[in-house]
Design an enzyme around this catalytic site. Structure first.
Site, PDB file in Angstrom:
ATOM      1  N   LYS A  94       0.788  -1.236   0.000  1.00 36.51           N
ATOM      2  CA  LYS A  94       0.000   0.000   0.000  1.00 36.51           C
ATOM      3  C   LYS A  94       0.824   1.291   0.000  1.00 36.51           C
ATOM      4  O   LYS A  94       0.366   2.334   0.473  1.00 36.51           O
ATOM      5  CB  LYS A  94      -1.011   0.027   1.180  1.00 36.51           C
ATOM      6  CG  LYS A  94      -1.827  -1.215   1.393  1.00 36.51           C
ATOM      7  CD  LYS A  94      -2.264  -1.940   0.144  1.00 36.51           C
ATOM      8  CE  LYS A  94      -3.319  -1.262  -0.661  1.00 36.51           C
ATOM      9  NZ  LYS A  94      -3.609  -2.081  -1.903  1.00 36.51           N
ATOM     10  N   HIS A 120       6.975  -7.493  -2.177  1.00 35.02           N
ATOM     11  CA  HIS A 120       6.751  -6.776  -0.911  1.00 35.02           C
ATOM     12  C   HIS A 120       7.665  -7.346   0.177  1.00 35.02           C
ATOM     13  O   HIS A 120       7.495  -7.034   1.357  1.00 35.02           O
ATOM     14  CB  HIS A 120       5.307  -6.951  -0.439  1.00 35.02           C
ATOM     15  CG  HIS A 120       4.267  -6.188  -1.201  1.00 35.02           C
ATOM     16  ND1 HIS A 120       4.437  -4.891  -1.612  1.00 35.02           N
ATOM     17  CD2 HIS A 120       3.011  -6.541  -1.592  1.00 35.02           C
ATOM     18  CE1 HIS A 120       3.335  -4.488  -2.242  1.00 35.02           C
ATOM     19  NE2 HIS A 120       2.460  -5.462  -2.244  1.00 35.02           N
ATOM     20  N   SER A 171      -4.670   2.739   4.379  1.00 40.42           N
ATOM     21  CA  SER A 171      -4.845   2.096   3.075  1.00 40.42           C
ATOM     22  C   SER A 171      -4.892   0.569   3.239  1.00 40.42           C
ATOM     23  O   SER A 171      -5.721  -0.115   2.625  1.00 40.42           O
ATOM     24  CB  SER A 171      -3.696   2.512   2.151  1.00 40.42           C
ATOM     25  OG  SER A 171      -3.853   1.943   0.880  1.00 40.42           O
TER      26      SER A 171
HETATM   27  S1  PPS Z   1      -0.446  -3.042  -3.240  1.00 41.63           S
HETATM   28  O1  PPS Z   1      -1.691  -3.847  -3.105  1.00 41.63           O
HETATM   29  O2  PPS Z   1       0.390  -3.171  -2.043  1.00 41.63           O
HETATM   30  O3  PPS Z   1       0.314  -3.346  -4.452  1.00 41.63           O
HETATM   31  O4  PPS Z   1      -0.955  -1.539  -3.282  1.00 41.63           O
HETATM   32  P1  PPS Z   1      -0.122  -0.270  -3.725  1.00 41.63           P
HETATM   33  O5  PPS Z   1      -0.252  -0.087  -5.182  1.00 41.63           O
HETATM   34  O6  PPS Z   1       1.237  -0.307  -3.139  1.00 41.63           O
HETATM   35  O7  PPS Z   1      -0.871   0.910  -2.976  1.00 41.63           O
HETATM   36  C1  PPS Z   1      -2.189   1.274  -3.237  1.00 41.63           C
HETATM   37  C2  PPS Z   1      -2.330   2.709  -2.768  1.00 41.63           C
HETATM   38  O8  PPS Z   1      -1.666   3.569  -3.702  1.00 41.63           O
HETATM   39  C3  PPS Z   1      -2.628   4.492  -4.216  1.00 41.63           C
HETATM   40  N1  PPS Z   1      -2.320   4.827  -5.605  1.00 41.63           N
HETATM   41  C4  PPS Z   1      -1.978   6.055  -6.021  1.00 41.63           C
HETATM   42  N2  PPS Z   1      -1.803   7.202  -5.337  1.00 41.63           N
HETATM   43  C5  PPS Z   1      -1.495   8.306  -6.059  1.00 41.63           C
HETATM   44  N3  PPS Z   1      -1.350   8.311  -7.388  1.00 41.63           N
HETATM   45  C6  PPS Z   1      -1.507   7.188  -8.126  1.00 41.63           C
HETATM   46  N4  PPS Z   1      -1.370   7.212  -9.442  1.00 41.63           N
HETATM   47  C7  PPS Z   1      -1.836   5.989  -7.425  1.00 41.63           C
HETATM   48  N5  PPS Z   1      -2.069   4.710  -7.805  1.00 41.63           N
HETATM   49  C8  PPS Z   1      -2.360   4.020  -6.687  1.00 41.63           C
HETATM   50  C9  PPS Z   1      -3.951   3.758  -4.062  1.00 41.63           C
HETATM   51  O9  PPS Z   1      -5.037   4.623  -4.185  1.00 41.63           O
HETATM   52  C10 PPS Z   1      -3.760   3.155  -2.680  1.00 41.63           C
HETATM   53  O10 PPS Z   1      -3.778   4.148  -1.658  1.00 41.63           O
HETATM   54  P2  PPS Z   1      -5.116   4.610  -0.861  1.00 41.63           P
HETATM   55  O11 PPS Z   1      -4.617   5.522   0.224  1.00 41.63           O
HETATM   56  O12 PPS Z   1      -5.747   3.378  -0.316  1.00 41.63           O
HETATM   57  O13 PPS Z   1      -5.959   5.336  -1.855  1.00 41.63           O
END
Ligand code: PPS
Length: 295
Positions: free
Chosen positions: A48, A108, A138
């Protein structure tokens, strides 16, 4: 797929004290002996923290900003999740063995569990870290909808579990510090989610230089636009809507949820925040790694 009850919502199991999805643990020998290649690029994060975001950025850079090429398949096919082995559904190590080079690899894993072949082959790595509080929020919403992990319980219970490292991939504190230390003797580009939010073009340029590429300004602008939260939320190749509902139920909480820095303020009570901060100071004492919890 095997009977869902046998696969989903099971308790986490341990590898060297780190809680992981049960079948990763069962098949750990496969993960440990994973064969990295010298031209692999590893994308490493605590869950996340912006994995999907940086993955899309890197794929766009690899494809010189060609948005159509980057829609060729879901992000988890373009950047396979190395250690994820779900019986009857997915096997990251097998998928990667069949992928042609140069490969993008997602993990991860905490630094001490990364398969040795990545270090032996001198693979380039990009690590993205995000502040602990927004990750907790998240991750909580993700665990509500993601059937691979145990039920998160109440937010109150979850914060305690998270602080104690009793969630998938263990302690956030150890994860971010472990990779931070490792960058001293290995080619690791260490990025912060909050910096990416603040100035995506600046951070994308860093990634481009790290990858030894030189893209025109207009291509960089296209990458910034295509990888914005708003675009990625609507893009079926990045928003995880291709994952079956019985694994990720996005009617409970969307994968692309808010994508901001500072959402923790809508979830932590004053008392939770105080306890969290005290514990944080103890766990992060002595590191030069600094986070911003808002921008
Ligand atoms: S995972 O399942 O661990 O692979 O998830 P991960 O991609 O690491 O994290 C998901 C969170 O990243 C946010 N996210 C973004 N934030 C800003 N800009 C972009 N382009 C973007 N893409 C993904 C996503 O919304 C999750 O955060 P939260 O706070 O839940 O919205």
């Amino acid at each position: 797929m095997e009977n869902n009850e046998n696969v989903l919502r099971r308790k986490l199991e341990m590898v060297c004290g780190v809680p992981l999805f049960w079948s990763i643990v069962e098949e750990w020998a496969q993960v440990e002996s994973f064969q990295a290649r010298p031209d692999d690029l590893l994308i490493s994060t605590y869950p996340k923290s912006g994995t999907t975001w940086i993955s899309e950025i890197v794929d766009m850079i690899y494809n010189n900003g060609d948005t159509e090429k980057c829609k060729r398949d879901a992000i988890y096919v373009r950047v396979p999740f190395m250690e994820l082995i779900i019986p009857g559904i997915s096997n990251g190590t097998e998928k990667l063995a069949k992928t042609s080079s140069p490969r993008l690899v997602k993990t991860h894993l905490p630094v001490q569990l990364l398969p040795m072949s990545f270090w032996e082959n001198g693979c380039k790595m990009i690590y993205v870290a995000r502040n602990a509080k927004d990750v907790a929020v998240s991750f909580y919403h993700f665990d509500l909808m993601n059937q691979l992990h145990p039920e998160p319980g109440t937010w109150e219970q979850y914060v305690e579990k998270y602080m104690a490292g009793r969630v998938a991939y263990g302690s956030w504190y150890d994860h971010v510090k472990g990779w931070w230390e490792k960058r001293k003797d290995h080619p690791i580009l260490y990025l912060l989610y909050e910096d990416m939010k603040e100035d995506p073009k600046r951070e994308i340029r860093k990634v481009m230089h790290f990858l030894g590429k030189d893209l025109k300004e207009e291509v960089l602008d296209r990458i910034v636009y295509h990888t914005s939260f708003e675009m990625m939320k609507e893009n079926p190749a990045t928003n995880y809507t291709m994952v079956p509902n019985d694994v990720m139920d996005q009617s409970i909480s969307p994968f692309m949820r808010k994508g901001i820095a500072g959402d923790w303020k809508n979830h932590f009570t004053v008392a939770q925040n105080e306890t969290f901060n005290e514990d944080y100071e103890r766990k992060m004492a002595g590191t030069t790694l600094q986070f911003r919890t808002e921008i």
